[in-house]
Write a protein that holds these residues in place. Structure first.
Motif, mmCIF file in Angstrom:
data_model
loop_
_atom_site.group_PDB
_atom_site.id
_atom_site.type_symbol
_atom_site.label_atom_id
_atom_site.label_comp_id
_atom_site.label_asym_id
_atom_site.label_seq_id
_atom_site.Cartn_x
_atom_site.Cartn_y
_atom_site.Cartn_z
ATOM 1 N N GLU A 1 0.877 -1.287 0.098
ATOM 2 C CA GLU A 1 -0.187 -0.052 -0.011
ATOM 3 C C GLU A 1 0.834 1.370 -0.098
ATOM 4 O O GLU A 1 0.499 2.126 -0.783
ATOM 5 N N ALA B 1 -2.992 -3.874 -9.291
ATOM 6 C CA ALA B 1 -3.311 -2.718 -8.682
ATOM 7 C C ALA B 1 -3.135 -1.368 -9.513
ATOM 8 O O ALA B 1 -4.222 -0.645 -9.727
ATOM 9 N N ARG C 1 -6.014 -1.613 -12.168
ATOM 10 C CA ARG C 1 -7.300 -1.145 -11.644
ATOM 11 C C ARG C 1 -7.273 0.398 -11.668
ATOM 12 O O ARG C 1 -8.399 0.937 -11.546
ATOM 13 N N GLU D 1 0.795 -8.553 -8.242
ATOM 14 C CA GLU D 1 -0.056 -7.869 -7.245
ATOM 15 C C GLU D 1 0.265 -6.328 -7.460
ATOM 16 O O GLU D 1 -0.865 -5.298 -7.333
#
Length: 253
Positions: free
Chosen positions: A59, A95, A98, A91
């Motif tokens: 994150e 992200a 998206r 991953e």
């Protein structure tokens, strides 16, 4: 734009030309500081912002990338070796997809190639091994049941283990349970191509003891297979004068 770049196995001159150009143009570089040689970063722009991701979460990495995108900058996500091996990049890319952030990949020289170079090794010797298994020992992070080391060892082909140096007692056991004799040639290569490189030949049943003698607990690759003691291999057909190829007609000798 985000560029996933392979930094190579360690030596700063083993990054690709494309990878070096991307680094030189980057406004932001996120690099795996626990694995990437910091000398690779020396050609960056003075204004480039550097982030060591060793202590960052996914994150936090994504937040840095978002900010760089808002500023219209170029970001390099720098991974050790080649990003496609144990790089945890899927991953990150998912992200970015998206969020509509463009990215691409620049391959790098993998550490398994660097380790072979350190030993002047060919993994695929005719008559001995024509396959290479790249895997790791299950530890705190599991592997699929079908990929247990003992199962893969049944092939007795050339094998390279990443992320397994701290588990060598278990590695020894599973390799032998799977079919490798204890005296099968093996090697430990610590920080392949770095200035600190260490390399030792041993056998499957002496891997753990050898690592202890070397003082090596991580950042090493484990190599297994008869190609490490290349006796009795066959000559390559490719350069055999009697073998016809699409470019040369074979002749009787």
């Amino acid at each position: 734009m985000v560029h996933f770049v392979g930094a190579g196995p360690g030596a700063p001159d083993l990054i690709t030309v494309r990878g070096q150009r991307l680094l030189e143009a980057a406004d932001v570089i996120l690099y795996a500081g626990s694995l990437v040689n910091p000398e690779v970063l020396e050609g960056r722009k003075p204004s480039c912002r550097i982030y060591d991701t060793a202590r960052m979460t996914l994150e936090e990495v994504l937040e840095v990338i978002r900010k760089a995108e808002e500023e219209g900058g170029q970001t390099v996500r720098l991974h050790t070796g080649d990003p496609c091996l144990y790089g945890a990049i899927r991953e990150q890319m998912d992200a970015l997809e998206r969020e509509g952030i463009d990215f691409d990949m620049c391959p790098g020289v993998s550490a398994f190639g660097g380790a072979a170079a350190a030993l002047n090794l060919e993994y695929t010797l005719p008559g001995i091994s024509q396959s290479v298994i790249i895997t790791r020992m299950a530890g705190r992070t599991p592997v699929p049941e079908r990929e247990k080391l003992s199962s893969l060892a049944s092939h007795q082909t050339s094998m390279v283990l990443f992320l397994s140096t701290g588990l060598l007692r278990d590695v020894e056991r599973e390799l032998q349970e799977g079919g490798y004799p204890g005296d099968t040639p093996a090697a430990i290569v610590y920080k392949a191509t770095w200035k600190e490189e260490k390399k030792v030949l041993c056998t499957v049943d002496t891997l753990a003891g050898t690592a202890e003698e070397m003082g090596v607990k991580n950042t090493a690759l484990i190599l297994i297979g008869r190609v490490l003691a290349p006796e009795g291999y066959e000559r390559s057909r490719l350069y055999d004068p009697g073998f016809t190829t699409g470019f040369r007609k074979g002749t009787e000798v």
